[in-house]
Design a protein around this motif. Sequence first.
Motif, short mmCIF file in Angstrom:
data_model
loop_
_atom_site.label_atom_id
_atom_site.label_comp_id
_atom_site.label_asym_id
_atom_site.label_seq_id
_atom_site.Cartn_x
_atom_site.Cartn_y
_atom_site.Cartn_z
N MET A 1 40.23 -5.25 54.00
CA MET A 1 40.98 -6.33 53.37
C MET A 1 40.23 -6.87 52.14
O MET A 1 40.82 -7.08 51.08
CB MET A 1 41.21 -7.46 54.37
N ASN A 2 38.92 -7.08 52.30
CA ASN A 2 38.13 -7.61 51.20
C ASN A 2 38.03 -6.63 50.04
O ASN A 2 37.95 -7.04 48.88
CB ASN A 2 36.75 -8.00 51.70
N GLU A 3 38.02 -5.34 50.35
CA GLU A 3 37.98 -4.33 49.29
C GLU A 3 39.31 -4.22 48.56
O GLU A 3 39.35 -3.88 47.37
CB GLU A 3 37.60 -2.96 49.88
N THR A 4 40.40 -4.50 49.30
CA THR A 4 41.75 -4.33 48.75
C THR A 4 42.26 -5.58 48.05
O THR A 4 42.93 -5.49 47.01
CB THR A 4 42.73 -3.93 49.87
N GLU A 5 41.98 -6.73 48.62
CA GLU A 5 42.50 -7.99 48.11
C GLU A 5 41.39 -8.82 47.49
O GLU A 5 40.25 -8.80 47.92
CB GLU A 5 43.15 -8.79 49.24
N SER A 6 41.74 -9.58 46.48
CA SER A 6 40.77 -10.45 45.81
C SER A 6 40.98 -11.91 46.19
O SER A 6 40.47 -12.80 45.53
CB SER A 6 40.89 -10.30 44.29
N ARG A 7 41.76 -12.16 47.25
CA ARG A 7 42.00 -13.51 47.71
C ARG A 7 41.95 -13.56 49.22
O ARG A 7 42.01 -12.53 49.90
CB ARG A 7 43.34 -14.02 47.21
N ALA A 8 41.86 -14.77 49.76
CA ALA A 8 41.80 -14.94 51.21
C ALA A 8 43.18 -14.81 51.82
O ALA A 8 44.19 -15.07 51.16
CB ALA A 8 41.21 -16.32 51.55
N PRO A 9 43.27 -14.40 53.08
CA PRO A 9 44.58 -14.32 53.75
C PRO A 9 45.20 -15.70 53.88
O PRO A 9 44.50 -16.71 54.00
CB PRO A 9 44.26 -13.72 55.12
N THR A 10 46.52 -15.73 53.88
CA THR A 10 47.23 -16.99 54.07
C THR A 10 47.73 -17.17 55.50
O THR A 10 48.14 -18.26 55.87
CB THR A 10 48.44 -17.07 53.11
N ILE A 11 47.71 -16.10 56.27
CA ILE A 11 48.11 -16.16 57.69
C ILE A 11 47.06 -15.44 58.52
O ILE A 11 46.71 -14.29 58.24
CB ILE A 11 49.48 -15.52 57.92
N LEU A 12 46.55 -16.12 59.53
CA LEU A 12 45.63 -15.51 60.49
C LEU A 12 46.42 -15.22 61.76
O LEU A 12 47.12 -16.09 62.28
CB LEU A 12 44.48 -16.47 60.79
N ALA A 13 46.34 -13.99 62.26
CA ALA A 13 47.06 -13.58 63.47
C ALA A 13 46.04 -13.30 64.57
O ALA A 13 45.30 -12.31 64.50
CB ALA A 13 47.91 -12.35 63.20
N ILE A 14 45.98 -14.18 65.54
CA ILE A 14 45.05 -14.04 66.66
C ILE A 14 45.84 -13.42 67.80
O ILE A 14 46.77 -14.03 68.33
CB ILE A 14 44.49 -15.41 67.09
N GLY A 15 45.48 -12.17 68.20
CA GLY A 15 46.38 -11.56 69.14
C GLY A 15 45.87 -10.41 69.97
O GLY A 15 44.79 -9.87 69.76
N ASP A 16 46.73 -10.04 70.91
CA ASP A 16 46.52 -8.94 71.83
C ASP A 16 47.26 -7.71 71.34
O ASP A 16 47.52 -7.56 70.14
CB ASP A 16 46.96 -9.35 73.24
N SER A 17 47.65 -6.82 72.25
CA SER A 17 48.26 -5.55 71.84
C SER A 17 49.62 -5.72 71.18
O SER A 17 50.07 -4.81 70.48
CB SER A 17 48.38 -4.60 73.04
N TRP A 18 50.29 -6.83 71.35
CA TRP A 18 51.55 -7.02 70.62
C TRP A 18 51.28 -7.17 69.13
O TRP A 18 52.18 -6.97 68.31
CB TRP A 18 52.34 -8.20 71.18
N PHE A 19 50.04 -7.53 68.77
CA PHE A 19 49.62 -7.54 67.37
C PHE A 19 48.81 -6.30 67.01
O PHE A 19 48.62 -6.02 65.82
CB PHE A 19 48.77 -8.77 67.08
N TRP A 20 48.32 -5.57 68.00
CA TRP A 20 47.39 -4.46 67.77
C TRP A 20 47.89 -3.11 68.27
O TRP A 20 47.15 -2.13 68.24
CB TRP A 20 46.05 -4.76 68.45
N TYR A 21 49.12 -3.04 68.73
CA TYR A 21 49.62 -1.80 69.32
C TYR A 21 49.38 -0.62 68.37
O TYR A 21 49.84 -0.63 67.22
CB TYR A 21 51.11 -1.94 69.63
N PRO A 22 48.63 0.40 68.82
CA PRO A 22 48.12 1.41 67.88
C PRO A 22 49.00 2.62 67.65
O PRO A 22 48.62 3.51 66.88
CB PRO A 22 46.81 1.83 68.57
N PHE A 23 50.16 2.68 68.32
CA PHE A 23 50.94 3.91 68.25
C PHE A 23 51.96 3.89 67.11
O PHE A 23 52.17 2.87 66.45
CB PHE A 23 51.61 4.18 69.60
N TYR A 24 52.59 5.01 66.91
CA TYR A 24 53.52 5.19 65.79
C TYR A 24 54.56 4.08 65.76
O TYR A 24 55.15 3.74 66.77
CB TYR A 24 54.23 6.55 65.91
#
Length: 262
Positions: A12-35
């Motif tokens: 994120m820091n390499e791609t964006e030059s600004r801070a995030p505006t939304i922080l998402a604190i989460g479990d697999s519903w935010f991190w589900y790794p499949f297609y």
Amino acid sequence: MSVNYFWDERLMNETESRAPTILAIGDSWFWYPFYGGSLINYLGQAVKSKDHFIFAIGMNGAEAYDYIDGKYARQVREALKGYRNKLKAVFISGGGNDFAGFADLRPLLKSDCSQEDDPQACFAAKPGLDEFFAAVDDHYRRLVGLIHASTRSDCVVVMHTYDYAIPNGRGVFGDSWLKPALDDAKVKPHLQQECVKLLIDRFAEVLESICESDPEHFRLVDSRGTLAPEHWANELHPTPQGFQKLVKDQWRPVLQEAGLAA
């Protein structure tokens, strides 16, 4: 901005030059790794028109306790401290894993439910659902209190209820989370879905109470009853189409009301 959601802070820091505006604190519903991804993939699309981008912290399997006292507590505090002046919202996905998985669900059930015909009667007196959800309530209240104290006065906290997961034994890599505990407790097949529904409804009551305590800052996405059976990839996680439907039908109206989506 081609991608507006990140799980890797370095990238994120390499791609964006600004801070995030939304922080998402989460479990697999935010991190589900499949297609097809998780809720974050579709939430990113929902808030993109308002020029927001999301940084997700946590991990698959996270419980509500982990965000405030457990393995992700330091990460949560550091992210809130680091991005506090830019955050317009914090999304939370947590609590589902607190009663999913054999080690979590089995102690909540009686040793033998074979004679029970009411889902409420399938649950043990000790520790008891009141005591269990009181602990979830405490973890959530401490987390949203920390967020509220660490961010700007216009920062909104958005929580969600999940949906009525189907205890059919379908898991990932051979593991399932709900049916093994229900079967071990000898819960009758026709009551198993009702037991899960009862847990989700009790969890929703916790979140409703928290949101009622500060409707200016707290929002609830009540996604119960949104998904059909074909929208579930396994016992706990929707398909890509399911995640997309949850965002379109339930999340987007809440985000629009909060000024986070068009």
